[in-house]
Scaffold this motif. Structure first.
Motif, PDB file in Angstrom:
ATOM      1  N   VAL A 255       2.615 -12.057 -23.700  1.00 50.36           N
ATOM      2  CA  VAL A 255       3.146 -10.829 -23.886  1.00 50.36           C
ATOM      3  C   VAL A 255       2.925  -9.822 -22.685  1.00 50.36           C
ATOM      4  CG1 VAL A 255       1.813  -9.689 -25.390  1.00 50.36           C
ATOM      5  CG2 VAL A 255       4.480  -9.188 -25.460  1.00 50.36           C
ATOM      6  N   LEU A 256       1.681  -9.877 -22.456  1.00 55.94           N
ATOM      7  CA  LEU A 256       1.239  -8.909 -21.285  1.00 55.94           C
ATOM      8  C   LEU A 256       1.882  -9.403 -20.007  1.00 55.94           C
ATOM      9  CD1 LEU A 256      -2.385  -8.005 -22.233  1.00 55.94           C
ATOM     10  CD2 LEU A 256      -0.453  -6.358 -22.513  1.00 55.94           C
ATOM     11  N   GLU A 257       1.755 -10.731 -19.690  1.00 54.14           N
ATOM     12  CA  GLU A 257       2.323 -11.263 -18.470  1.00 54.14           C
ATOM     13  C   GLU A 257       3.880 -10.888 -18.452  1.00 54.14           C
ATOM     14  OE1 GLU A 257       2.381 -15.305 -15.967  1.00 54.14           O
ATOM     15  OE2 GLU A 257       2.202 -15.383 -18.025  1.00 54.14           O
ATOM     16  N   ALA A 258       4.594 -10.934 -19.468  1.00 56.50           N
ATOM     17  CA  ALA A 258       6.035 -10.638 -19.386  1.00 56.50           C
ATOM     18  C   ALA A 258       6.221  -9.071 -19.467  1.00 56.50           C
ATOM     19  CB  ALA A 258       6.844 -11.535 -20.567  1.00 56.50           C
ATOM     20  N   PHE A 259       5.560  -8.230 -20.210  1.00 63.96           N
ATOM     21  CA  PHE A 259       5.871  -6.959 -20.094  1.00 63.96           C
ATOM     22  C   PHE A 259       5.258  -6.121 -18.951  1.00 63.96           C
ATOM     23  CE2 PHE A 259       4.715  -2.628 -21.560  1.00 63.96           C
ATOM     24  CZ  PHE A 259       5.977  -2.231 -22.237  1.00 63.96           C
ATOM     25  N   LEU A 260       4.280  -6.402 -18.488  1.00 67.68           N
ATOM     26  CA  LEU A 260       3.871  -5.891 -17.390  1.00 67.68           C
ATOM     27  C   LEU A 260       3.846  -6.705 -16.007  1.00 67.68           C
ATOM     28  CD1 LEU A 260       0.414  -4.333 -19.103  1.00 67.68           C
ATOM     29  CD2 LEU A 260       2.564  -3.072 -18.555  1.00 67.68           C
ATOM     30  N   LYS A 261       4.364  -7.766 -15.914  1.00 69.15           N
ATOM     31  CA  LYS A 261       4.359  -8.887 -14.787  1.00 69.15           C
ATOM     32  C   LYS A 261       3.024  -8.924 -13.907  1.00 69.15           C
ATOM     33  CE  LYS A 261       8.776  -8.569 -15.538  1.00 69.15           C
ATOM     34  NZ  LYS A 261       9.320  -9.397 -16.575  1.00 69.15           N
ATOM     35  N   ILE A 262       2.002  -9.166 -14.892  1.00 69.90           N
ATOM     36  CA  ILE A 262       0.746  -9.406 -14.201  1.00 69.90           C
ATOM     37  C   ILE A 262       0.350 -10.625 -14.662  1.00 69.90           C
ATOM     38  CG2 ILE A 262       0.245  -7.028 -14.329  1.00 69.90           C
ATOM     39  CD1 ILE A 262      -1.715  -7.635 -16.924  1.00 69.90           C
ATOM     40  N   LYS A 263      -0.762 -11.447 -14.246  1.00 67.67           N
ATOM     41  CA  LYS A 263      -1.256 -12.665 -14.851  1.00 67.67           C
ATOM     42  C   LYS A 263      -2.607 -12.570 -15.324  1.00 67.67           C
ATOM     43  CE  LYS A 263      -0.891 -16.987 -15.573  1.00 67.67           C
ATOM     44  NZ  LYS A 263      -0.971 -18.087 -14.436  1.00 67.67           N
ATOM     45  N   PRO A 264      -2.621 -12.268 -16.492  1.00 71.88           N
ATOM     46  CA  PRO A 264      -3.925 -12.231 -17.225  1.00 71.88           C
ATOM     47  C   PRO A 264      -4.678 -13.571 -17.442  1.00 71.88           C
ATOM     48  CG  PRO A 264      -2.163 -11.995 -18.964  1.00 71.88           C
ATOM     49  CD  PRO A 264      -1.560 -12.360 -17.370  1.00 71.88           C
ATOM     50  N   SER A 265      -5.836 -13.418 -18.037  1.00 71.63           N
ATOM     51  CA  SER A 265      -6.452 -14.754 -18.301  1.00 71.63           C
ATOM     52  C   SER A 265      -7.340 -14.590 -19.443  1.00 71.63           C
ATOM     53  CB  SER A 265      -7.425 -15.352 -17.313  1.00 71.63           C
ATOM     54  OG  SER A 265      -6.806 -15.436 -16.062  1.00 71.63           O
ATOM     55  N   LEU A 266      -7.745 -15.441 -20.485  1.00 73.57           N
ATOM     56  CA  LEU A 266      -8.359 -15.323 -21.496  1.00 73.57           C
ATOM     57  C   LEU A 266      -9.960 -15.919 -21.247  1.00 73.57           C
ATOM     58  CD1 LEU A 266      -8.673 -14.552 -24.267  1.00 73.57           C
ATOM     59  CD2 LEU A 266      -7.617 -16.635 -24.910  1.00 73.57           C
ATOM     60  N   LYS A 267     -10.974 -15.229 -21.346  1.00 74.29           N
ATOM     61  CA  LYS A 267     -12.112 -15.784 -20.981  1.00 74.29           C
ATOM     62  C   LYS A 267     -12.600 -16.091 -22.378  1.00 74.29           C
ATOM     63  CE  LYS A 267     -16.888 -14.625 -19.505  1.00 74.29           C
ATOM     64  NZ  LYS A 267     -17.506 -13.949 -20.623  1.00 74.29           N
ATOM     65  N   TRP A 268     -12.889 -17.275 -22.767  1.00 73.37           N
ATOM     66  CA  TRP A 268     -13.292 -17.900 -24.313  1.00 73.37           C
ATOM     67  C   TRP A 268     -14.640 -16.898 -24.637  1.00 73.37           C
ATOM     68  CZ3 TRP A 268     -17.801 -19.675 -26.430  1.00 73.37           C
ATOM     69  CH2 TRP A 268     -17.774 -20.535 -27.531  1.00 73.37           C
ATOM     70  N   PRO A 269     -14.651 -16.597 -26.038  1.00 72.27           N
ATOM     71  CA  PRO A 269     -13.606 -16.748 -26.993  1.00 72.27           C
ATOM     72  C   PRO A 269     -12.511 -15.719 -27.049  1.00 72.27           C
ATOM     73  CG  PRO A 269     -15.384 -16.146 -27.957  1.00 72.27           C
ATOM     74  CD  PRO A 269     -15.956 -16.218 -26.706  1.00 72.27           C
ATOM     75  N   ASN A 270     -12.961 -14.242 -26.597  1.00 73.68           N
ATOM     76  CA  ASN A 270     -12.330 -13.040 -26.999  1.00 73.68           C
ATOM     77  C   ASN A 270     -12.133 -12.042 -25.916  1.00 73.68           C
ATOM     78  OD1 ASN A 270     -14.858 -12.281 -26.979  1.00 73.68           O
ATOM     79  ND2 ASN A 270     -14.851 -10.776 -28.346  1.00 73.68           N
ATOM     80  N   ASP A 271     -12.166 -12.629 -24.544  1.00 64.74           N
ATOM     81  CA  ASP A 271     -12.246 -11.405 -23.595  1.00 64.74           C
ATOM     82  C   ASP A 271     -10.770 -11.537 -22.954  1.00 64.74           C
ATOM     83  OD1 ASP A 271     -14.544 -10.099 -24.177  1.00 64.74           O
ATOM     84  OD2 ASP A 271     -15.592 -11.215 -22.438  1.00 64.74           O
TER      85      ASP A 271
END
Length: 332
Positions: A167-183
């Protein structure tokens, strides 16, 4: 209809008009009240920070919205309807997770969400404090009574994390990542974190609180140097201020929907797809600090239970359900 419900109807009508006029007669008919009552509600919304233009024979037009969090605006921006008390906005709270837990204990119907401008005692993993100043950030918690098997707790946080990335990628046009397990991370720097807490009875999750903290409009130049090296904010990533209420509505809508999908089951293939897209660690050399010490190797995704898989330096496959992960130098 409650005052909150009336405000939401007015705001939905004005938002749908996209800057055009909405007549007082139309609003009165929609609400089943007099035009004088509409005028009274408009004045109340003005005191909350909304600005309207009012012209005889034209009606009302929304000119600007408040920059601070607004319960009515968040709920009006949602694409689906919730009970009037399902979105709670507070100026300050000890912790949004703690507030959600208190309301669950008092029997408040779920789902509901707590938003706060600041937290006095924000919580992170392993009981750590989460610095939560009033600097235009988003601190929120979402409460549910899912009655699902407790073994799925690990997957729940990961499922929520990849949904937030999408949702953040779509809303803000950025490419986030998830660092296991919660970052939540962007180009190696953290902009958000998640904390899931639950009460479990007889191997079933009785109720669950999903906490989310996002650095949104804070100024990283004011942070200590060691923090600024590892953290960022969404406004720094995008290069502009982020509308807190639009972001809050987008996040809340996705969280509520993702939880429903989780409760219904059948999310595993979608989780695998999204994890492949947003996994920060895959193929990276990592160190995992755990109860047994430190293990180093190359991360290669997660297993069916959400455990992190690491190919150790000795060539063995190790799985971790908990632990602190650090990226080794040169792998970001």
């Amino acid at each position: 209809m409650t005052t909150k419900g009336t405000d939401q109807v007015i705001l939905r009508e004005l938002l749908a008009a996209r800057g055009s006029w909405v007549s007082g007669t139309h609003l009165a008919a929609k609400l089943g009240v007099s035009r004088v009552a509409v005028w009274s509600h408009m004045n109340r919304l003005r005191r909350e920070g909304f600005k309207f233009e009012a012209v005889r024979s034209h009606g009302y037009r929304l000119v600007s919205r408040p920059g601070r969090l607004s319960q009515g605006l968040i709920q009006a921006l949602l694409r689906f309807r919730l009970p009037d008390d399902a979105i709670i906005v507070m100026e300050e709270v000890d912790s949004t997770n703690s507030e959600a837990e208190r309301r669950l204990a008092l029997g408040q119907p779920t789902p509901f969400a707590i938003f706060a401008a600041s937290q006095a005692r924000g919580r992170g993993r392993f009981g750590r404090a989460w610095h939560s100043p009033n600097e235009g950030n988003l601190y929120s918690s979402y409460a549910f009574r899912p009655h699902v098997d407790s073994s799925s707790m690990q997957l729940f946080t990961l499922w929520m994390g990849v949904n937030l990335c999408e949702v953040l990628e779509a809303f803000l046009k950025i490419k986030p990542s998830l660092k296991w397990p919660n970052d939540l991370v962007h180009e190696g720097r953290k902009f958000g974190g998640m904390l899931t807490e639950a009460r479990i009875d007889a191997d079933l999750i009785r109720d669950i609180v999903f906490g989310l903290g996002l650095n949104v409009n804070c100024d990283p130049s004011k942070w200590p140097r060691e923090v600024a090296r590892t953290a960022t904010s969404l406004s720094e990533i995008t290069g502009s201020q982020v509308d807190l209420n639009q972001l809050g509505a987008a996040v809340a809508g996705r969280v509520f929907g993702a939880v429903n999908t989780f409760i219904d089951g059948g999310y595993e293939s979608r989780l695998a797809e999204l994890w492949g897209r947003y996994d920060l660690l895959r193929g990276a050399r990592v160190g995992v600090s755990h109860a047994g010490g430190m293990t180093r190797g190359v991360a290669s995704g997660i297993d069916a239970e959400g455990a992190l898989i690491v190919t150790t330096d000795s060539g063995k496959k190790a799985r971790f359900r908990a632990g602190e992960v650090t990226l080794e130098k040169g792998t970001v």
